[in-house]
Write a protein that holds these residues in place. Structure first.
Motif, PDB file in Angstrom:
ATOM      1  N   ARG A 152      -5.557  -2.784  -9.246  1.00 28.51           N
ATOM      2  CA  ARG A 152      -6.851  -2.618  -8.575  1.00 28.51           C
ATOM      3  C   ARG A 152      -7.880  -2.076  -9.566  1.00 28.51           C
ATOM      4  NH1 ARG A 152      -3.127  -0.387  -5.340  1.00 28.51           N
ATOM      5  NH2 ARG A 152      -2.732  -1.287  -3.322  1.00 28.51           N
ATOM      6  N   ASN A 168       4.156  -6.082  -1.789  1.00 25.28           N
ATOM      7  CA  ASN A 168       3.477  -6.376  -0.533  1.00 25.28           C
ATOM      8  C   ASN A 168       4.502  -6.522   0.595  1.00 25.28           C
ATOM      9  OD1 ASN A 168       4.569  -9.013  -0.689  1.00 25.28           O
ATOM     10  ND2 ASN A 168       2.807  -9.703  -1.870  1.00 25.28           N
ATOM     11  N   HIS A 178      -9.725   0.498  -8.780  1.00 20.39           N
ATOM     12  CA  HIS A 178      -9.888   1.924  -8.469  1.00 20.39           C
ATOM     13  C   HIS A 178      -8.534   2.626  -8.491  1.00 20.39           C
ATOM     14  CE1 HIS A 178      -8.949   0.082  -4.567  1.00 20.39           C
ATOM     15  NE2 HIS A 178      -8.404   1.254  -4.256  1.00 20.39           N
ATOM     16  N   GLU A 183      -4.664  -5.634   2.532  1.00 20.17           N
ATOM     17  CA  GLU A 183      -4.312  -6.990   2.112  1.00 20.17           C
ATOM     18  C   GLU A 183      -2.815  -7.105   1.837  1.00 20.17           C
ATOM     19  OE1 GLU A 183      -6.775  -8.481  -1.044  1.00 20.17           O
ATOM     20  OE2 GLU A 183      -8.598  -7.749  -0.066  1.00 20.17           O
ATOM     21  N   ARG A 184      -2.233  -6.086   1.240  1.00 19.01           N
ATOM     22  CA  ARG A 184      -0.810  -6.118   0.901  1.00 19.01           C
ATOM     23  C   ARG A 184       0.071  -5.737   2.084  1.00 19.01           C
ATOM     24  NH1 ARG A 184      -1.083  -3.424  -5.159  1.00 19.01           N
ATOM     25  NH2 ARG A 184      -2.711  -4.821  -5.888  1.00 19.01           N
ATOM     26  N   ILE A 197      -5.517   5.085  -7.122  1.00 20.28           N
ATOM     27  CA  ILE A 197      -4.871   5.274  -5.826  1.00 20.28           C
ATOM     28  C   ILE A 197      -4.650   6.772  -5.621  1.00 20.28           C
ATOM     29  CG2 ILE A 197      -2.839   4.744  -4.434  1.00 20.28           C
ATOM     30  CD1 ILE A 197      -2.532   2.218  -6.187  1.00 20.28           C
ATOM     31  N   THR A 215      -2.630   1.828 -10.855  1.00 20.68           N
ATOM     32  CA  THR A 215      -3.679   1.320  -9.965  1.00 20.68           C
ATOM     33  C   THR A 215      -3.193   0.116  -9.174  1.00 20.68           C
ATOM     34  OG1 THR A 215      -4.558  -0.178 -11.632  1.00 20.68           O
ATOM     35  CG2 THR A 215      -5.501   2.056 -11.550  1.00 20.68           C
ATOM     36  N   CYS A 269       1.589   1.918  -5.424  1.00 24.50           N
ATOM     37  CA  CYS A 269       0.842   0.677  -5.168  1.00 24.50           C
ATOM     38  C   CYS A 269       0.807   0.219  -3.721  1.00 24.50           C
ATOM     39  CB  CYS A 269       1.335  -0.465  -6.051  1.00 24.50           C
ATOM     40  SG  CYS A 269       1.316  -0.032  -7.788  1.00 24.50           S
ATOM     41  N   TRP A 270       1.395   0.947  -2.803  1.00 29.05           N
ATOM     42  CA  TRP A 270       1.305   0.537  -1.399  1.00 29.05           C
ATOM     43  C   TRP A 270       0.014   1.040  -0.758  1.00 29.05           C
ATOM     44  CZ3 TRP A 270       0.800   4.175   2.415  1.00 29.05           C
ATOM     45  CH2 TRP A 270       1.124   5.500   2.073  1.00 29.05           C
ATOM     46  N   ASP A 297      -4.053   2.481  -0.614  1.00 28.32           N
ATOM     47  CA  ASP A 297      -5.332   1.998  -1.119  1.00 28.32           C
ATOM     48  C   ASP A 297      -6.333   3.136  -1.303  1.00 28.32           C
ATOM     49  OD1 ASP A 297      -7.192  -0.053  -1.889  1.00 28.32           O
ATOM     50  OD2 ASP A 297      -8.134   0.188   0.068  1.00 28.32           O
ATOM     51  N   LYS A 298      -6.456   3.993  -0.292  1.00 29.12           N
ATOM     52  CA  LYS A 298      -7.469   5.055  -0.318  1.00 29.12           C
ATOM     53  C   LYS A 298      -7.129   6.087   0.746  1.00 29.12           C
ATOM     54  CE  LYS A 298     -10.218   2.529   3.000  1.00 29.12           C
ATOM     55  NZ  LYS A 298     -11.450   1.884   3.341  1.00 29.12           N
ATOM     56  N   ASP A 348      -2.844  -0.388   1.735  1.00 30.63           N
ATOM     57  CA  ASP A 348      -3.690  -1.495   1.313  1.00 30.63           C
ATOM     58  C   ASP A 348      -3.655  -2.562   2.406  1.00 30.63           C
ATOM     59  OD1 ASP A 348      -4.403  -4.087   0.207  1.00 30.63           O
ATOM     60  OD2 ASP A 348      -4.309  -3.129  -1.755  1.00 30.63           O
TER      61      ASP A 348
END
Length: 150
Positions: free
Chosen positions: A135, A55, A137, A100-101, A139, A132, A84-85, A87-88, A98
């Motif tokens: 998560r 994060n 879902h 939140e991160r 990435i 993921t 992992c950085w 989200d979608k 992401d």
């Protein structure tokens, strides 16, 4: 092979190695490649692979540590965001960090650069990344978006 013969062969190899002229290596004298690329990567920093949850706070603290410890001064210059950085993808197909991160990933990048460090970003060549990031879902990777993501 007898021991005396093995010693003789080994001795000949050593003598020939010392007597033969060494090969010169040609290289540019431009200051590049004096050390390997050195830095820090976010992969698997907070738990087993697949649960990585890097994060903004972690990235900033590592940037601070590279500078305050003197590692930057001896060549550590990269912070690379691995899996992992993201989200979608948004409606236009852009990868979105992401929220939140990384509430403002551009600010994270600016912070790292303000420390005199370089920032790199990873994405997968496939449809999804390898992890993921804990998560529920998958990435998105860059498959079908190579030029857009570059």
């Amino acid at each position: 092979m007898t021991r005396p013969l093995a010693v003789l062969i080994l001795s000949c190899v050593v003598v020939l190695t010392l007597l033969l002229p060494s090969q010169q290596v040609q290289a540019l004298s431009n200051g590049l490649g004096l050390v390997p690329p050195m830095g820090w990567n976010t992969w698997c920093t907070q738990g087993p692979c697949g649960l990585d949850i890097c994060n903004d706070e972690e990235v900033r603290s590592v940037a601070d540590a590279l500078v305050s410890s003197g590692l930057k001064d001896v060549g550590f210059q990269y912070i690379n965001m691995d899996d992992c950085w993201a989200d979608k993808r948004d409606a236009n197909g852009n990868i979105v960090a992401d929220p939140e991160r990384f509430p403002d990933i551009v600010d994270t990048i600016r912070y790292v650069n303000s420390k005199g460090l370089k920032f790199g970003v990873y994405t997968d060549a496939g449809k999804y990344t390898c992890s993921t990031g804990a998560r529920l879902h998958k990435i998105p990777g860059s498959y079908g978006h190579y030029e857009q993501d570059a």
